[in-house]
Scaffold this motif. Structure first.
Motif, PDB file in Angstrom:
ATOM      1  N   PRO B 146      52.456  18.300  39.443  1.00  0.00           N
ATOM      2  CA  PRO B 146      53.019  18.429  40.789  1.00  0.00           C
ATOM      3  C   PRO B 146      54.421  19.040  40.704  1.00  0.00           C
ATOM      4  CG  PRO B 146      52.102  16.241  40.483  1.00  0.00           C
ATOM      5  CD  PRO B 146      52.090  16.907  39.149  1.00  0.00           C
ATOM      6  N   THR B 204      43.307  20.492  42.807  1.00  0.00           N
ATOM      7  CA  THR B 204      43.624  19.851  44.088  1.00  0.00           C
ATOM      8  C   THR B 204      44.213  18.461  43.891  1.00  0.00           C
ATOM      9  OG1 THR B 204      41.845  21.080  45.134  1.00  0.00           O
ATOM     10  CG2 THR B 204      42.639  19.147  46.302  1.00  0.00           C
ATOM     11  N   GLU B 207      47.732  19.043  43.088  1.00  0.00           N
ATOM     12  CA  GLU B 207      48.444  19.527  44.271  1.00  0.00           C
ATOM     13  C   GLU B 207      48.799  18.391  45.220  1.00  0.00           C
ATOM     14  OE1 GLU B 207      46.878  22.701  46.739  1.00  0.00           O
ATOM     15  OE2 GLU B 207      46.170  23.703  44.919  1.00  0.00           O
ATOM     16  N   ALA B 224      48.115  28.942  42.430  1.00  0.00           N
ATOM     17  CA  ALA B 224      48.718  27.886  43.251  1.00  0.00           C
ATOM     18  C   ALA B 224      50.196  27.757  42.914  1.00  0.00           C
ATOM     19  CB  ALA B 224      48.002  26.559  43.014  1.00  0.00           C
ATOM     20  N   ARG B 227      52.545  25.580  44.803  1.00  0.00           N
ATOM     21  CA  ARG B 227      52.150  24.196  45.070  1.00  0.00           C
ATOM     22  C   ARG B 227      52.104  23.320  43.819  1.00  0.00           C
ATOM     23  NH1 ARG B 227      48.606  27.534  47.657  1.00  0.00           N
ATOM     24  NH2 ARG B 227      46.888  26.982  46.278  1.00  0.00           N
ATOM     25  N   VAL B 228      51.993  23.949  42.656  1.00  0.00           N
ATOM     26  CA  VAL B 228      52.021  23.175  41.402  1.00  0.00           C
ATOM     27  C   VAL B 228      52.928  23.895  40.406  1.00  0.00           C
ATOM     28  CG1 VAL B 228      49.668  22.278  41.657  1.00  0.00           C
ATOM     29  CG2 VAL B 228      50.055  24.375  40.351  1.00  0.00           C
TER      30      VAL B 228
END
Lengths: 264, 282
Positions: B146, B204, B207, B224, B227-228
């Protein structure tokens, strides 16, 4: 399975053809499942680790779920059945929401509530260090979320049909609301409770979407029988089919238990 | 996305087919895919993929079933193919590699499969293989964490810490195999919290912040990026996956699409997304 009643006027072929297609559509996949089952090797396939592990986990989690369903669902059904406030009408409507909610959406909702960054899960994690997702507790919560509404709706229906004079008689004999509930309401709706329990249990056993989203998939911890079928389908298809046959058998047995309601 | 119920049509010219705008693999449908495929068998339902019975009057549809890790990159590649072949409509559908192979084996109509690992191609029945297998890209694992990195993961060895929530792909999926191989070769014991059905489901979980770390592909971290965060695994410790593609119908166009994956333009698109180029050995 189809009751052979004499056909009245108007139930000609124009009705029978779509009816037959509908019935075939439901039965064919089940027949296909049985046709593709390797019956000779069934015991071997059933001894695959994924089968025993996931069935055991399903047995444990659905049992815990059912205890919670009875403890929480029966009083809730009773209050919904006996209260006339507008608030109750709202509560009754809201209780049924998970019935129509796609399970995966339920899983997302559970994650947003109980996940590590969730509304309730966040404080749990930071104050007590308790993480709910990826645990067996999460599996039970997912099952409870989908099974409880089934139970409440069917038991509430049975309880609402009870004559209120029984409550009144119990009250004149000095019973409080709790005692009335335990000694009058519950015993009188036992058939409804049994039917609701069977439905709720079958629903909990079949739970997939909310479980994989909220609890993930880990053998022996969060991989219940449906998740086991899904995981095995690509590695050991015969084990997946064997597991499916077990679940199909269980479903038919539950249906048998409900026969008085459905197959009259 | 999956082959059974989630075809995205990029040219909704034909009536009656709802357009699915959702680009992320959606788990209930992915979940249903094997079941639907099984259920469709006895009914003899076969999806797309026209045979060579003359020239169809309308646009020809080419169905490509691909690994989840190709979700973002295959789109522009398919657009390029449509540009080169006017009147051809490429349908893309994404799922776990193992699911893709199973769908084809169970008779789902498809023209091309593109997978995330050579071993996942093995179960594909010979009767479905038309033409040569092309290795069109390579990929490597990376640790996704994360953005705020709550587990303070800075290296592969950090994954062994107690109390860390780590997710990986299930072992029947190429990324899961790669992760298992990696941890075994590097002799790192990791408590995996969940084996997710495919690489995008694994991503996901990271995330959403539900997992402290996930073993995904480099390209997933790149896709991503906002987001990550990625934690690189040194080249010499990493596992390399080879991405095979093969035509699974007799359509000439299916083979053309496999060749198109090896074209300079497609290779540029792939390397821009973080994939390794197709190996140039003979």
């Amino acid at each position: 399975m189809v009751a052979d009643r004499p056909a009245g006027r108007g139930s000609g072929w124009s009705l029978r053809i779509p009816a037959g297609i509908g019935l075939a559509f439901i039965l064919l996949p089940l027949v296909a499942l049985l046709l593709r089952t390797d019956w000779a090797g069934l015991t071997t396939h059933l001894s695959a680790p994924v089968v025993g592990q996931s069935l055991r986990l399903s047995a444990v989690t659905t049992s815990v779920t059912m205890v919670l369903v009875w403890l929480l669902g029966t009083p809730l059904a009773w209050l919904l059945a006996r209260s006339d406030s507008r608030l109750t009408a709202w509560a009754r409507a809201l209780v049924t929401v998970p019935l129509v909610l796609p399970p995966v959406v339920g899983g997302v909702a559970l994650l947003l509530a109980w996940g590590r960054r969730g509304v309730l899960g966040g404080p749990l994690e930071s104050w007590f260090g308790i993480g709910v997702p990826f645990t067996t507790v999460a599996v039970v919560m997912a099952e409870l979320f989908v099974a409880l509404p089934f139970y409440v709706v069917s038991v509430e229906g049975a309880m609402r049909g009870l004559d209120r004079r029984y409550d009144q008689v119990a009250a004149t004999l000095g019973a409080g609301p709790v005692r009335t509930f335990l000694t009058v309401a519950v015993p009188m709706v036992l058939p409804g409770i049994a039917a609701g329990s069977a439905l709720a249990w079958a629903r909990a056993l079949g739970e997939f979407g909310a479980t994989i989203t909220f609890a993930g998939s880990f053998p022996g911890r969060t991989q219940t029988a449906p998740l086991g079928v899904y995981a095995a389908l690509e590695q050991d298809p015969q084990a997946a089919i064997a597991l499916s046959v077990v679940m199909l058998t269980v479903s038919v047995l539950v249906l048998g238990a409900l026969r008085s309601r459905w197959l009259r | 996305m999956n082959g059974a119920g989630n075809r995205r049509r990029r040219h909704p010219r034909r009536a009656g087919i709802p357009r699915v705008a959702d680009r992320r693999a959606s788990s209930p449908l992915r979940t249903l895919a094997p079941a639907l495929t099984l259920a469709a068998l006895p009914l003899g339902a076969c999806a797309a993929g026209q045979d060579s019975a003359g020239q169809p009057a309308e646009a020809l549809t080419l169905t490509v079933l691909a690994a989840a890790s190709l979700t973002d990159v295959l789109e522009p590649i398919a657009d390029g193919f449509e540009g080169d072949h006017p009147g051809v409509d490429v349908e893309l559908s994404f799922a776990a590699s193992s699911t893709v192979v199973q769908q084809v084996n169970e008779g789902a109509g498809a023209d091309v499969v593109a997978l995330a690992g050579e071993s996942s191609l093995e179960p594909l029945a010979d009767e479905h293989r038309h033409g040569d297998v092309a290795i069109f890209a390579t990929n490597q694992l990376e640790i996704a964490v994360p953005v705020d990195n709550p587990g303070a993961v800075e290296s592969l060895d950090d994954l062994a810490q107690d109390g860390l929530t780590v997710v990986a792909c299930a072992e029947q999926v190429p990324c899961g195999q790669a992760a298992a191989t990696l941890l075994e070769e590097q002799d790192i014991t990791v408590q995996i919290a969940s084996y997710e059905p495919d690489v995008r489901a694994t991503l996901t979980k990271v995330e959403l912040g539900e997992a402290d770390a996930g073993l995904v592909y480099r390209t997933d971290v790149a896709a991503a990026a906002d987001r990550v965060r990625g934690v690189a695994i040194p080249e010499e410790r990493n596992v390399v996956n080879h991405y095979p593609a093969v035509a699974v119908s007799e359509q000439e166009l299916a083979r053309s699409f496999v060749d198109h994956l090896l074209s300079d333009t497609s290779q540029r698109t792939l390397t821009d997304a973080g994939f390794g180029a197709a190996p140039t050995d003979p």
